[in-house]
Design an enzyme around this catalytic site. Structure first.
Site, PDB file in Angstrom:
ATOM      1  N   LYS A   3      -5.694  27.338  -9.895  1.00 47.86           N
ATOM      2  CA  LYS A   3      -5.157  26.478 -10.964  1.00 47.86           C
ATOM      3  C   LYS A   3      -3.651  26.713 -11.092  1.00 47.86           C
ATOM      4  CE  LYS A   3      -6.522  29.768 -14.530  1.00 47.86           C
ATOM      5  NZ  LYS A   3      -5.966  29.866 -15.861  1.00 47.86           N
TER       6      LYS A   3
ATOM      7  N   ARG B  92     -12.580  30.951 -27.107  1.00 39.91           N
ATOM      8  CA  ARG B  92     -11.862  29.770 -26.612  1.00 39.91           C
ATOM      9  C   ARG B  92     -12.958  28.745 -26.276  1.00 39.91           C
ATOM     10  NH1 ARG B  92      -7.442  31.704 -22.213  1.00 39.91           N
ATOM     11  NH2 ARG B  92      -9.335  31.500 -20.980  1.00 39.91           N
TER      12      ARG B  92
ATOM     13  N   TYR C 247      27.610  36.168 -21.227  1.00 40.22           N
ATOM     14  CA  TYR C 247      27.580  35.581 -22.565  1.00 40.22           C
ATOM     15  C   TYR C 247      27.218  36.629 -23.611  1.00 40.22           C
ATOM     16  CZ  TYR C 247      27.640  30.911 -20.473  1.00 40.22           C
ATOM     17  OH  TYR C 247      27.996  29.780 -19.792  1.00 40.22           O
TER      18      TYR C 247
END
Ligand SMILES: Cc1ncc(COP(=O)(O)O)c(C=O)c1O
Length: 366
Positions: free
Chosen positions: A35, A130, A254
């Site tokens: 998947k 789930r 940064y």
């Protein structure tokens, strides 16, 4: 010339990891879980390496179509089943096996017109909350499914929430065994962590390893990939496109979050969060320069990462930088799990997040 960043897929390692999972789970049949586009590796890129699997388990019809298009005639399992009644048409046409985790999916099957009955995997909710039927509802769901002419075989499935940790699998296993004790059908149990840590106790007919196939340890940092004899399936590497010499007090990047404490050289690597490198990787996140382990310094930006060259003084413009995986030039390894941990995530997320702008090559499979 394109930027020097490159993602390399290592099919030999993928094949090795599949074999490792198979040995761990024997005699169970093994689904290769592909998947999320094979955990970011690319279904087409991993297919040859995983041909020795007994089937491919994945999430949606588009992925299933891609596996069939590669010529795979064996089992394919939809891990969450269908998302709409109309999807059952394609399941019939592509001979897909599918998970059934709720009443709606049974309703759709009951209304489905098909010549060829389907094989389904009835999923129990074993505590993860789930997907899946509550233990007390398994028998009714099984009875309903087995009565349908659209169904020819019902297997029983569940998914562990804690196979990688101290809670373990005992409670989930006991709930599943209790609820399914007198129901016939093959058992489909065990993700990577269960395969490696608890295989002898799951008594599965089918196991569903995912992350382990790609070379990441499911229970890092308790165990690392080397402990489980896993090899990295992916390398993300680039080169230095600049070098700066810093004096004490000089800052980097940064927000000037890194301040040099002494004279030092840093390298500027052509990789950033727009390539999928985690922006949250803090100063100290490990990285390999010319095969030598060093660290990120300062904030990760969109296209650049700054690295400390102190441990590798001979490094300079063009030096190889490995963000995770294996140094092509030196053979040194940097486990993806270590980078993920430093960045507050897991190897799964880093693999899946390699950005489309990163070119990918597949090593030749011997
Ligand atoms: C139902 C199911 N089975 C198996 C897997 C594979 O898990 P892992 O990658 O941890 O082995 C997953 C992944 O989340 C899953 O959802």
């Amino acid at each position: 010339m394109p930027r020097p960043i490159l993602c390399t897929i290592h099919p030999g390692a993928l094949r090795h990891n599949l074999e490792r999972a198979r040995r761990g789970a024997a005699p169970a049949s093994v689904w290769a879980v592909v998947k999320a586009n094979a955990y970011g590796h690319g279904i087409e890129r991993v297919f040859d390496a995983f041909r020795a699997a007994d089937g491919f388990a994945l999430l949606d019809l588009a992925e299933a179509e891609r596996v069939r298009a590669l010529g795979w005639r064996g089992p394919i399992l939809l891990l969450e089943g269908v998302f709409d009644a109309r999807d059952l048409e394609l399941c019939s046409r592509l001979s897909l096996w599918h998970t059934v985790h709720c009443d709606e999916q049974i309703d759709w099957l009951a209304a489905h017109k098909t010549q060829a009955p389907h094989r389904v995997f009835l999923k129990m909710n074993s505590g993860m909350n789930r997907l899946g039927f509550a233990p007390g509802r398994m028998r009714a769901a099984w009875t309903r499914l087995t009565a349908l002419p659209q169904v020819d075989e019902v297997s029983l499935m569940m998914h562990f929430s804690d196979a990688d940790g101290p809670r373990g699998i005992d409670a989930a296993m006991a709930a599943f065994d209790d609820a399914t004790a007198d129901l016939p059908g093959e058992r489909c149990i065990a993700n990577s962590a269960a395969v490696l840590r608890h295989a002898t106790r799951t008594r599965a007919d089918w196991v569903r390893p995912g992350i382990v196939l790609y070379g990441s340890a499911p229970d890092f940092p308790e165990h690392d990939a080397a402990h489980w004899q896993l090899q990295p399936g992916m390398t993300l590497a680039t080169r230095l496109i600049g070098v700066q010499s810093l004096q004490p007090g000089d800052t980097v990047g940064y927000g000037s979050s890194f301040v040099a404490g002494q004279p030092m050289r840093i390298g500027i690597a052509a990789v950033g969060y727009a390539d999928g490198y985690p922006r949250h990787a803090p100063t100290g996140t490990p990285v390999l320069v010319d095969g030598v382990r060093t660290r990120v310094v300062g904030r990760v930006s969109m296209d650049m990462v700054t690295v400390d060259l102190t441990p590798v003084p001979e490094a300079g413009f063009g030096s190889e930088v490995v963000l995770w995986g294996r140094s092509a030039q030196h053979g040194t390894l940097l486990p993806i799990d270590e980078v993920a941990r430093a960045s507050g995530t897991v190897g799964y997320e880093l693999m899946c997040a390699v950005a489309p702008r990163v070119p990918v090559v597949v090593e030749a499979l011997e």
